[in-house]
Design a protein around this motif. Structure first.
Motif, short mmCIF file in Angstrom:
data_model
loop_
_atom_site.label_atom_id
_atom_site.label_comp_id
_atom_site.label_asym_id
_atom_site.label_seq_id
_atom_site.Cartn_x
_atom_site.Cartn_y
_atom_site.Cartn_z
N ALA A 135 -15.95 -44.72 -5.55
CA ALA A 135 -16.87 -44.55 -6.68
C ALA A 135 -17.25 -45.89 -7.32
O ALA A 135 -18.43 -46.16 -7.56
CB ALA A 135 -16.24 -43.63 -7.72
N LEU A 139 -20.97 -47.59 -7.81
CA LEU A 139 -21.49 -47.92 -9.13
C LEU A 139 -21.75 -49.42 -9.26
O LEU A 139 -22.74 -49.84 -9.85
CB LEU A 139 -20.52 -47.45 -10.22
CG LEU A 139 -20.30 -45.94 -10.32
CD1 LEU A 139 -19.19 -45.64 -11.31
CD2 LEU A 139 -21.59 -45.23 -10.72
N ILE A 166 -20.19 -35.68 -4.31
CA ILE A 166 -19.30 -36.46 -5.17
C ILE A 166 -17.97 -35.73 -5.24
O ILE A 166 -17.91 -34.56 -5.63
CB ILE A 166 -19.87 -36.60 -6.60
CG1 ILE A 166 -21.31 -37.11 -6.57
CG2 ILE A 166 -18.98 -37.50 -7.45
CD1 ILE A 166 -21.47 -38.51 -6.08
N CYS A 176 -21.31 -41.21 -11.20
CA CYS A 176 -21.87 -41.25 -9.85
C CYS A 176 -23.01 -40.25 -9.69
O CYS A 176 -24.00 -40.53 -9.01
CB CYS A 176 -20.77 -40.96 -8.82
SG CYS A 176 -19.54 -42.28 -8.66
N THR A 179 -26.01 -41.74 -11.41
CA THR A 179 -26.56 -42.86 -10.63
C THR A 179 -27.29 -42.36 -9.40
O THR A 179 -28.35 -42.87 -9.04
CB THR A 179 -25.42 -43.82 -10.22
OG1 THR A 179 -24.77 -44.31 -11.40
CG2 THR A 179 -25.95 -44.99 -9.42
#
Length: 261
Positions: A135, A139, A166, A176, A179
């Motif tokens: 993760a 990011l 995810i 996440c 994003t």
């Protein structure tokens, strides 16, 4: 200098503070910045070492812009520089400079190295499949991509036009999801081990309470707007992944979980 305020007369005097110590702080994340700030406030000469190209740690590369604008981090770093704190970026302590060198150069060394190592999950077929990322790495790439090259295309871990899974329903998992949405993903599914409503069943309660409500965070609300549904699959975890013709993930096998209290 320490500024002493004389409240009775309203007069301010600048008095020379006792000579401080030379202190090295390893890591410029939240704990490193906090330690450096307090040491600087006490009059010590502080140098912060950071292996990334920018200071801030998870504040810079872990928390996405939608939750923390990077201008806020830059403003704090600039204020600390003005106070006398020195930042050395791109220095990997233990590789570029040894522990012995730090100890010999400074009166004290504070280790604030954070939790950069990802906790992996054992997936059948996961070793040979492309497209599985920790993760924080996902990011970090997203933030660095924006800071270095704006919105232009380039080398980047992107979820654009991809079906994203995810694994994890916590705060980082939500980051996440958000994003991936901003990358322009084709779909997103979030695997959550816990049930939708967490807590022990109350057999008898003389003082009735409100019924437990499912948590709704920013990423869920955004998914409702973009895709019309909650991305979560509750009480589930990933067991196996399957590769497609190009070596990337084409499907995942999940297993349902049952909470035991």
């Amino acid at each position: 200098f320490v500024v002493e305020q004389h409240y009775a007369s309203g007069r301010t005097e600048a008095q020379a503070a006792p000579t401080g110590k030379k202190v090295a702080v390893v890591g410029s994340g939240p704990s490193g910045l906090s330690a450096a700030q307090r040491l600087a406030d006490q009059g010590h000469a502080v140098t912060v070492y950071e292996r990334s190209d920018r200071p801030g740690g998870l504040l810079e590369y872990g928390i996405p812009n939608m939750k923390l604008e990077k201008g806020v981090v830059v403003r704090k770093i600039d204020a600390m520089k003005a106070q006398g704190v020195e930042f050395k970026t791109g220095v990997n302590v233990g590789v570029d400079i040894s522990a012995g060198e730090l100890v010999s150069q400074y009166d004290a060394v504070v280790l604030c190295v954070g939790t950069g190592n990802a906790r992996t999950i054992k997936l059948k077929g996961g070793e040979s499949v492309k497209g599985i990322y920790p993760a924080v790495e996902f990011l970090s790439f997203a933030t660095k991509f924006l800071l270095d090259s704006g919105l232009t295309e380039g080398k980047n871990i992107s979820a654009k036009n991809k079906h994203v899974v995810i694994v994890g329903g916590g705060d980082t998992g939500s980051d996440c999801v958000g994003t991936a949405l901003r990358n322009g993903c084709a779909s997103v599914t979030q695997i959550e081990m816990l049930p939708k409503q967490v807590g022990r069943t109350v057999i008898h309660n003389p003082r009735p309470q409100r019924e437990k409500e499912g948590k709704t965070d920013h990423s869920q609300e955004e998914c409702l707007e973009v895709f019309g549904g909650d991305p979560h699959i509750y009480q589930t975890t990933v067991k196996e992944v399957q590769a497609g013709e190009n070596g990337g993930i084409c499907s995942v096998t999940v297993v349902e979980l049952e909470p035991v209290y």
